[in-house]
Design a protein around this motif. Structure first.
Motif, PDB file in Angstrom:
ATOM      1  N   HIS A  30       1.052  -1.238   0.029  1.00 10.55           N
ATOM      2  CA  HIS A  30       0.061   0.125   0.003  1.00 10.55           C
ATOM      3  C   HIS A  30       0.874   1.215  -0.028  1.00 10.55           C
ATOM      4  O   HIS A  30       2.038   1.285   0.330  1.00 10.55           O
ATOM      5  N   ARG A  31       0.205   2.284  -0.353  1.00 10.94           N
ATOM      6  CA  ARG A  31       0.934   3.784  -0.329  1.00 10.94           C
ATOM      7  C   ARG A  31       0.502   4.359   0.639  1.00 10.94           C
ATOM      8  O   ARG A  31      -0.750   4.590   1.168  1.00 10.94           O
ATOM      9  N   VAL A  32       1.236   5.169   1.325  1.00 11.19           N
ATOM     10  CA  VAL A  32       0.887   6.000   2.574  1.00 11.19           C
ATOM     11  C   VAL A  32       1.550   7.488   2.418  1.00 11.19           C
ATOM     12  O   VAL A  32       2.730   7.655   2.005  1.00 11.19           O
ATOM     13  N   THR A  33       0.583   8.383   2.724  1.00  7.64           N
ATOM     14  CA  THR A  33       0.870   9.938   2.825  1.00  7.64           C
ATOM     15  C   THR A  33       1.073  10.167   4.375  1.00  7.64           C
ATOM     16  O   THR A  33      -0.063   9.927   4.986  1.00  7.64           O
ATOM     17  N   GLN A  34       2.151  10.638   4.829  1.00  6.76           N
ATOM     18  CA  GLN A  34       2.184  10.581   6.130  1.00  6.76           C
ATOM     19  C   GLN A  34       2.156  12.214   6.689  1.00  6.76           C
ATOM     20  O   GLN A  34       2.653  13.134   6.120  1.00  6.76           O
ATOM     21  N   LEU A  35       1.128  12.643   7.792  1.00  8.16           N
ATOM     22  CA  LEU A  35       1.235  13.945   8.211  1.00  8.16           C
ATOM     23  C   LEU A  35       1.415  13.877   9.824  1.00  8.16           C
ATOM     24  O   LEU A  35       0.588  13.231  10.371  1.00  8.16           O
ATOM     25  N   PRO A  36       2.481  14.267  10.403  1.00  2.51           N
ATOM     26  CA  PRO A  36       2.757  14.056  11.782  1.00  2.51           C
ATOM     27  C   PRO A  36       2.142  15.190  12.713  1.00  2.51           C
ATOM     28  O   PRO A  36       2.458  16.284  12.300  1.00  2.51           O
ATOM     29  N   THR A  37       1.856  14.702  13.916  1.00  2.00           N
ATOM     30  CA  THR A  37       1.114  15.545  14.621  1.00  2.00           C
ATOM     31  C   THR A  37       2.143  15.737  15.724  1.00  2.00           C
ATOM     32  O   THR A  37       1.855  16.907  16.453  1.00  2.00           O
ATOM     33  N   VAL A  38       2.972  14.846  16.056  1.00  2.00           N
ATOM     34  CA  VAL A  38       4.085  15.219  17.022  1.00  2.00           C
ATOM     35  C   VAL A  38       5.551  14.540  16.308  1.00  2.00           C
ATOM     36  O   VAL A  38       5.148  13.245  15.687  1.00  2.00           O
ATOM     37  N   VAL A  39       6.497  14.955  16.464  1.00  2.00           N
ATOM     38  CA  VAL A  39       7.882  14.219  16.082  1.00  2.00           C
ATOM     39  C   VAL A  39       8.764  13.911  17.309  1.00  2.00           C
ATOM     40  O   VAL A  39       9.034  15.098  18.214  1.00  2.00           O
ATOM     41  N   LEU A  40       8.789  12.646  17.719  1.00  2.00           N
ATOM     42  CA  LEU A  40       9.392  12.435  18.864  1.00  2.00           C
ATOM     43  C   LEU A  40      10.679  11.368  18.737  1.00  2.00           C
ATOM     44  O   LEU A  40      10.781  10.681  17.633  1.00  2.00           O
ATOM     45  N   ALA A  52       8.812  17.386  19.981  1.00  2.00           N
ATOM     46  CA  ALA A  52       7.613  18.283  20.072  1.00  2.00           C
ATOM     47  C   ALA A  52       6.526  18.157  19.227  1.00  2.00           C
ATOM     48  O   ALA A  52       6.295  17.482  18.379  1.00  2.00           O
ATOM     49  N   ARG A  53       5.326  18.326  19.550  1.00  2.00           N
ATOM     50  CA  ARG A  53       4.142  18.665  18.891  1.00  2.00           C
ATOM     51  C   ARG A  53       4.692  19.586  17.583  1.00  2.00           C
ATOM     52  O   ARG A  53       5.500  20.624  17.519  1.00  2.00           O
ATOM     53  N   VAL A  54       3.956  19.109  16.388  1.00  8.12           N
ATOM     54  CA  VAL A  54       3.909  19.911  15.272  1.00  8.12           C
ATOM     55  C   VAL A  54       3.004  20.699  15.147  1.00  8.12           C
ATOM     56  O   VAL A  54       1.735  20.470  15.363  1.00  8.12           O
TER      57      VAL A  54
END
Length: 268
Positions: A30-40, A52-54
């Motif tokens: 499958h293909r995924v487009t990623q939108l991160p809400t936090v980057v840890l 931190a939170r994005v």
């Protein structure tokens, strides 16, 4: 194969949130487009964590850029996971509304027993009141189902009753993870047809199992096959620090579907 847009957490090391869902889906083609809400750096349960939170406006700009580039025209499903603030929930609502033809899967990441809520209560209320009603499928754990409905879910009959309260009232199909399934058993309960996929309760299971499950559901993997993939991955990861997604892909990607039972003698 499906194209899934996921809004959730991201970690540099380990497998939770996007960092669990994406490699699993990609291993299945499958293909995924990623939108991160936090980057840890890693899951917050570890002794040391950084990140931190994005900011919501940055995530929104990323989504707008992807849309402007023509990369969201063929999205088959939108999956929302960890949303740390009410503003992040509002963005998730906007994404669901902007992609009306996509399958909408909400993993209401609120908390777990015995710790309780691990996001702010205003964010949890926004998920309950604004996001869940817009979903086609919701994948709460037992604690989350109880919080969303205000009902006890200590038995499979109670869990089914609570799930059916949530579903008809708000619209979505409810798939309850960590459902009570009897002595030494847990599993996934499908409120739509009152079926239970019972599995042994296991200790030392790494974090990220719920993220993998909701991703498989979002991709349209039939539930018996999704449970087969998930159980094989759990078995291969027991005692490990993190899910062994890459190391054991040759096995869990080929796992057989799991059987299920129909729940009888419960009130519908």
């Amino acid at each position: 194969m499906a194209h899934i847009l996921i809004l959730s957490s991201w970690v540099a090391h380990g497998h939770v949130g996007l960092s669990a869902a994406t490699p699993v889906l990609q291993a299945l083609g499958h293909r995924v487009t990623q939108l991160p809400t936090v980057v840890l750096s890693n899951h917050a349960a570890w002794p040391h964590v950084a990140g931190a939170r994005v900011p919501v406006d940055q995530i929104a700009a990323m989504a707008d850029a992807a849309q402007a580039n023509g990369w969201l025209q063929d999205v088959d499903a939108v999956l929302t996971g960890y949303l740390p603030t009410a503003d992040h929930v509002a963005l998730a609502v906007r994404l669901l509304e902007d992609l009306p033809d996509a399958r909408k899967v909400v993993d209401p990441v609120l908390g777990d027993a015995p710790k309780g809520l691990y996001i702010a209560e205003d964010a949890a209320r926004a998920i309950r009141d604004d996001l869940v009603p817009r979903a086609d499928i919701v994948t709460p754990n037992a604690f989350e189902l109880s919080w969303l409905t205000g009902q006890d879910v200590g038995s499979v009959a109670q869990a089914l009753s609570a799930a059916r309260t949530l579903g008809p009232r708000l619209g979505p199909r409810v798939l309850v993870t960590s459902a009570p399934a009897g002595d030494g058993q847990t599993g996934v309960l499908d409120s739509g047809d009152a079926t239970l996929f019972a599995t042994p309760h296991r200790d030392a299971v790494p974090n990220g199992v719920g993220d993998v499950f909701s991703a498989l559901v979002a991709a349209g993997v039939p539930l018996p096959q999704a449970m087969g993939h998930l159980q094989a991955l759990i078995d291969a990861s027991l005692g490990a620090d993190h899910l062994r997604i890459a190391e054991t892909a040759a096995d869990w990607t080929r796992a057989a579907p799991l059987p299920h039972t129909h729940i009888t003698g419960t009130e519908t």
